[in-house]
Design a protein around this motif. Sequence first.
Motif, PDB file in Angstrom:
ATOM      1  N   VAL A   1      -1.637  -3.832   2.827  1.00 45.04           N
ATOM      2  CA  VAL A   1      -0.851  -4.141   1.759  1.00 45.04           C
ATOM      3  C   VAL A   1      -1.682  -4.490   0.639  1.00 45.04           C
ATOM      4  O   VAL A   1      -1.440  -4.269  -0.544  1.00 45.04           O
ATOM      5  N   VAL A   2      -2.759  -5.143   0.669  1.00 48.01           N
ATOM      6  CA  VAL A   2      -3.439  -5.870  -0.362  1.00 48.01           C
ATOM      7  C   VAL A   2      -4.202  -4.738  -0.987  1.00 48.01           C
ATOM      8  O   VAL A   2      -4.293  -4.494  -2.250  1.00 48.01           O
ATOM      9  N   LEU A   3      -4.710  -3.683  -0.127  1.00 50.46           N
ATOM     10  CA  LEU A   3      -5.390  -2.569  -0.822  1.00 50.46           C
ATOM     11  C   LEU A   3      -4.332  -1.639  -1.650  1.00 50.46           C
ATOM     12  O   LEU A   3      -4.792  -1.410  -2.514  1.00 50.46           O
TER      13      LEU A   3
ATOM     14  N   VAL B   1       5.867   4.422  -9.117  1.00 53.67           N
ATOM     15  CA  VAL B   1       5.900   4.363  -7.516  1.00 53.67           C
ATOM     16  C   VAL B   1       5.749   3.180  -7.178  1.00 53.67           C
ATOM     17  O   VAL B   1       6.321   2.577  -6.111  1.00 53.67           O
ATOM     18  N   PHE B   2       4.839   2.462  -7.373  1.00 49.39           N
ATOM     19  CA  PHE B   2       4.374   1.093  -7.005  1.00 49.39           C
ATOM     20  C   PHE B   2       5.431   0.186  -7.377  1.00 49.39           C
ATOM     21  O   PHE B   2       5.883  -0.850  -6.387  1.00 49.39           O
ATOM     22  N   ILE B   3       6.137   0.315  -8.433  1.00 56.63           N
ATOM     23  CA  ILE B   3       7.057  -0.639  -9.059  1.00 56.63           C
ATOM     24  C   ILE B   3       8.093  -0.574  -7.898  1.00 56.63           C
ATOM     25  O   ILE B   3       8.721  -1.737  -7.550  1.00 56.63           O
ATOM     26  N   VAL B   4       8.599   0.607  -7.424  1.00 57.74           N
ATOM     27  CA  VAL B   4       9.677   0.815  -6.668  1.00 57.74           C
ATOM     28  C   VAL B   4       9.392  -0.025  -5.380  1.00 57.74           C
ATOM     29  O   VAL B   4      10.430  -0.548  -4.760  1.00 57.74           O
ATOM     30  N   TYR B   5       8.210   0.425  -4.859  1.00 56.05           N
ATOM     31  CA  TYR B   5       7.915  -0.255  -3.583  1.00 56.05           C
ATOM     32  C   TYR B   5       7.813  -1.653  -3.680  1.00 56.05           C
ATOM     33  O   TYR B   5       8.167  -2.417  -2.744  1.00 56.05           O
ATOM     34  N   HIS B   6       7.293  -2.279  -4.761  1.00 55.88           N
ATOM     35  CA  HIS B   6       7.242  -3.688  -5.055  1.00 55.88           C
ATOM     36  C   HIS B   6       8.325  -4.346  -4.833  1.00 55.88           C
ATOM     37  O   HIS B   6       8.700  -5.345  -4.438  1.00 55.88           O
ATOM     38  N   LEU B   7       9.506  -3.601  -5.707  1.00 56.68           N
ATOM     39  CA  LEU B   7      10.890  -4.370  -5.710  1.00 56.68           C
ATOM     40  C   LEU B   7      11.375  -4.376  -4.268  1.00 56.68           C
ATOM     41  O   LEU B   7      11.874  -5.352  -4.021  1.00 56.68           O
ATOM     42  N   LEU B   8      11.346  -3.365  -3.911  1.00 55.63           N
ATOM     43  CA  LEU B   8      11.750  -3.283  -2.428  1.00 55.63           C
ATOM     44  C   LEU B   8      11.050  -4.484  -1.442  1.00 55.63           C
ATOM     45  O   LEU B   8      11.771  -5.121  -0.588  1.00 55.63           O
ATOM     46  N   HIS B   9       9.842  -4.587  -1.832  1.00 55.39           N
ATOM     47  CA  HIS B   9       9.308  -5.477  -0.714  1.00 55.39           C
ATOM     48  C   HIS B   9       9.311  -6.853  -1.355  1.00 55.39           C
ATOM     49  O   HIS B   9      10.099  -7.673  -0.548  1.00 55.39           O
TER      50      HIS B   9
ATOM     51  N   THR C   1       5.653 -13.632   0.552  1.00 49.10           N
ATOM     52  CA  THR C   1       4.265 -13.015  -0.299  1.00 49.10           C
ATOM     53  C   THR C   1       3.023 -13.246   0.588  1.00 49.10           C
ATOM     54  O   THR C   1       2.121 -12.561   0.992  1.00 49.10           O
ATOM     55  N   VAL C   2       3.052 -14.384   1.393  1.00 48.95           N
ATOM     56  CA  VAL C   2       1.950 -14.799   2.057  1.00 48.95           C
ATOM     57  C   VAL C   2       1.841 -13.905   3.375  1.00 48.95           C
ATOM     58  O   VAL C   2       0.776 -13.280   3.686  1.00 48.95           O
ATOM     59  N   ASN C   3       3.002 -13.733   4.032  1.00 49.23           N
ATOM     60  CA  ASN C   3       3.109 -12.784   5.075  1.00 49.23           C
ATOM     61  C   ASN C   3       2.646 -11.242   4.745  1.00 49.23           C
ATOM     62  O   ASN C   3       1.677 -10.813   5.426  1.00 49.23           O
ATOM     63  N   GLY C   4       3.087 -10.881   3.481  1.00 47.83           N
ATOM     64  CA  GLY C   4       2.636  -9.515   3.189  1.00 47.83           C
ATOM     65  C   GLY C   4       1.050  -9.340   2.963  1.00 47.83           C
ATOM     66  O   GLY C   4       0.213  -8.562   3.699  1.00 47.83           O
ATOM     67  N   PHE C   5       0.578 -10.387   2.151  1.00 45.67           N
ATOM     68  CA  PHE C   5      -0.711 -10.333   1.753  1.00 45.67           C
ATOM     69  C   PHE C   5      -1.937 -10.716   2.941  1.00 45.67           C
ATOM     70  O   PHE C   5      -3.013 -10.644   2.818  1.00 45.67           O
ATOM     71  N   GLU C   6      -1.386 -10.988   4.151  1.00 51.13           N
ATOM     72  CA  GLU C   6      -2.153 -11.270   5.299  1.00 51.13           C
ATOM     73  C   GLU C   6      -2.711  -9.778   5.845  1.00 51.13           C
ATOM     74  O   GLU C   6      -3.559  -9.930   6.682  1.00 51.13           O
ATOM     75  N   ILE C   7      -2.009  -8.820   5.242  1.00 46.04           N
ATOM     76  CA  ILE C   7      -2.313  -7.458   5.598  1.00 46.04           C
ATOM     77  C   ILE C   7      -3.065  -6.597   5.099  1.00 46.04           C
ATOM     78  O   ILE C   7      -2.855  -6.447   3.759  1.00 46.04           O
ATOM     79  N   TRP C   8      -4.273  -6.155   5.539  1.00 46.34           N
ATOM     80  CA  TRP C   8      -5.261  -5.443   4.794  1.00 46.34           C
ATOM     81  C   TRP C   8      -4.843  -4.281   3.819  1.00 46.34           C
ATOM     82  O   TRP C   8      -5.026  -4.041   2.522  1.00 46.34           O
TER      83      TRP C   8
END
Lengths: 240, 650, 249
Positions: A173-175, A137-145, A164-171
């Motif tokens: 997303v990191v979680l 499930v994560f791979i699908v989400y990860h590819l889309l992102h 990458t930086v934009n995404g990982f500044e959100i808690w």
Amino acid sequence: MASTQLTKKRVPASRSTVAMKYAMAVSGLIMVGYLILHMYGNLKVFGGQEAFDAYAHHLRTFGEPMLPYEGLLWIVRVALLASVLVHAWAAITLWRRNKAAAGYSGGKRYHSSKGATGVQRSYASFTLRWGGVIILVFIVYHLLHLTANVISPGGASDSPYQRTVNGFEIWWVVLSYTIAVLAVGLHLWHGIWSALTTLGQNRSKTRLASRLTPLAWFVSAVITIGFLLPPWAILLGITG
Amino acid sequence: MTTDQILSDYITFGDDIHDDAAPSGPIEKRWDERKFSAKLVNPANRRKLSVIIVGSGLAGASAAATLGEAGYHVKNFCYQDSPRRAHSIAAQGGINAAKNYRNDGDSIYRLFYDTVKGGDFRSRESNVYRLAQVSVNIIDQCVAQGVPFAREYGGLLDNRSFGGVQVSRTFYARGQTGQQLLIGAYQALERQIGLGTVEMNTRHEMLEIIMVDGRARGVVVRDMITGEIETHTADAVVLATGGYGNVFFLSTNAMGCNVTATWRAHRKGAYFANPCYTQIHPTCIPVSGDYQSKLTLMSESLRNDGRIWVPKKAGDDRHASDIPEDERDYYLERIYPSFGNLVPRDIASRAAKYQCDAGKGVGPGGLGVYLDFADAIERMGRDTVEAKYGNLFDMYAQITGEDPYTEPMRIYPAVHYTMGGLWVDYDLQSNLTGLFVAGEANFSDHGANRLGASALMQGLADGYFVLPYTIANYLADGPFEKIDDSHPAVVEARQAVEERVQTLLSIDGKRTVDSFHKELGHIMWDYCGMERTEEGLVKAIQLIRDLKAEFWSNVKVTGVNEELNQTLERAGRVADFFELGELMCIDALNRRESCGGHFRAESQTEDGEALRHDDEFAYVAAWEFGGDKPVLHKEPLEYEYVEMKARSYK
Amino acid sequence: MKITVRIWRQKGPEAKGTMVPYELDDVSEHMSFLEMLDVLNERLTLEGEEPVAFDSDCREGICGMCGVVINGIAHGPEVTTTCQLHMRTFNDGDTIDIEPWRAGAFPVVKDLVVDRGAFDRIIAAGGYITAPTGSAPEANNLPVPKIDADHAFEAATCIGCGACVAACPNGSAMLFTAAKITHLGLLPQGQPERESRVLNMVEQMDAEGFGSCTNIGECTAACPKGIPLDVISQLNRDLMGALAKPGSA
């Protein structure tokens, strides 16, 4: 009635459960190899935007003009897709078979509530099947992102580094990323050992005594940490 | 009453019998001679000939595999869930063969000589010589099958000396030789099952033999899962159903070992030979309570380094370590200074019994003597002792919960092997035409006492190398007239079984099967065990008869026939054990001498040693079924090659 | 000691089973586990109830006939056969759960008795060396390096009890099958049939409905004879080799 005669219908050994496990092991190890390369790329984030974007671009132009633009990437993508499909197909087929083979009775195998965690099983060995589903499930989400740029928490960008930086500044997303990476880690902890054993590499009397056990543990730990460093560094403002 | 009067109360004296199948001439030529004179069966005709084999131990499995390979149609039966469970698997020590790999002077003749002497001159020379001859083929055969015998660093087979002989002729696979040999035979058998030449019937118990026109033609079996009573017919029947040590309830035999197959054949006319010859093994783990279900043997090799003792004072209940050296009696070393702790099995067993009878026994119930390794550990070091005996010590610790490295082990004798069995001729054919008997189930090779590592040898000799020739000679006259299930003899046999089962189920008394079995075991052990007397045996016969009568009116068998019913299985076996026990006592009563595993208190030297009476008793006692008064047929034994001598171990 | 046992009772193969509790007041710690069941059965018989069916034969840990799952663990808490387990392992007042081997390929016959015929059929499919009686060469013509002989022996100690299958969460018979392949495959006598053996045995193992191996190692941990886990890798190597041979599959 004669009690022991060979009357059951057999399928060739090339399509046996053991052969299916070979397919699972090989496909799994291909994906482990990919993960190591992927992790190497991720760590480029610590080299700054230029290095990271250049690396991403380089992957697309690798081999030109012998290969078209993104040629290598597509080769890898096809190989990975095939591995995922083979891996998942074998997993599902064997899972269904194993459930029947374990001989459940009234929804349970053993009715005793004791001994449910086995004698020497690793925690990781319990997580393989559902862990695999989470990872898928994560791979699908990860590819889309991060690959296709379809969903873009924190803001879209043409720069892979920026995305990458934009995404990982959100808690969150990191979680979610962290949960997925931990699932991968557990999956590999047992998976690498199991794949190597399936391919005939264990020479020890027990799982715990095998040299493959620390090897699998080490590789999965490196991959887990390697994947977790960039997002947490970005979230905590150490880089990016 | 005089002895003669007593005997005439219990015995009908019949005619002498002889083994007509053995050729005469030089002993080393007899087996070749027999093989050459035996009729052959054309390979194309073999599949029209069928053989039933009951039992899947070393003798049964090897015979079934070999006859299957030869092309006969074989039906094999065993009561366990798999042929691999047969009790041959539990033999620990090894298997003898006259290979002379050690260059220590061994030969076929020496193995023959040792076996005849070890059997206390109560076995047939011709049979024993053949056994020694084929022993070498057995090792070749087993190695070819992949049996992992112990090897030396050079890759060649290792040997050890065993059971008090002076040559190293015993091949072994750690302490699990029986297991490895049986698995070898089992694999050969499974191969034939896979190829369809052998039809395997597991969880089937033979309950009757079918005789048609004077020939053994089939068996009645009970499918232990469904309870169905089935009849199977063939051109010949082989019984390879093991020994009857479980008549004592407690023995080293498996729980399921029983005499039913051979006893049913005996009731149909087959002679039962030398039933009183039982081997009692000195180094077993003692009984710990009345719930005990079986006894466990520890290898005799323990006596090589362990010292056996009891307290000097009767009733001394101090802990072993609190008994000072000068208050211990190392009685074997004292009585037998030259052999000490290594005296033969029967002498060691009896000596332990005397100590316990004198109130010096140790452990629960005073039924045990110490086997002490303290000196050995001091002399060789714990590591050496552990390397040599570690697995046995572990086994002892597992069962008793005591640590044999720090406190002496307790041992006591237990019934281990039965030399008696159905009477057979040189061809292993009983007096019933077409009924062959192999392995421990027959009486043929061990005389009054079996040497260590010879049981495995005999089982495989019979199954691989003897029966396939002799049974072919018999089958060459077949196929015999086809019999279907409606044949009167078949119907009668089946009905007899069904009635017996129904009777057992309908008694609905107040006592369990096991309680009867235990009581029978006590009677046998007390009066027909290590030491037998006329008075005791007469008493035992009456006790058994009373108990048998009570059994048939007061046993409780739960459940029905049409299911897995383990109580019913046991009830049928115990019912036959009563009759066998009675015959054992009568045989022991008749044999007024001491020889091998049979010790009559009335026949001993001044020093308390066994005293044979060759002039009167150098014969095989073959008993014909006769209810309360069985018929004794004597087969005189002649010794042309080995001179009859008395044993001495002083 | 006072012990409560909860035992799986099932009338027959098709019947529905359930756990039934029984209390035992006078259990000696010296009793073997099966003797404890014997004592229970004597009592049940006298009460007119049907005794608990269970398999056992040699009761010295070598025939492989006995075997039940005790408190969720095949052969119970000690690494040994059920017959060699003693009550001193348990404490006064304990409740002990006793169930049959559970596997699709081992159907329950009654109570604690299961049908392990599948193991025999795996052996019949190829677990042997073809050596018809009488055809054997002189035994010492074929030296076997001691290290191979010892390793083969280790694999050959399997007693076929089925604990590996009962302990395996996938009901796999890999340890059993691999032990035989290792035993015979390490010996020079076993070489001519080495490839056909592994192909046939694996095919039969699958046909019997056993599960696949996920290399968890519970089989080895439960094995009363300590069959080592590396035999499974040996099977895997042998099968790869056999499949790689042209025309093998």
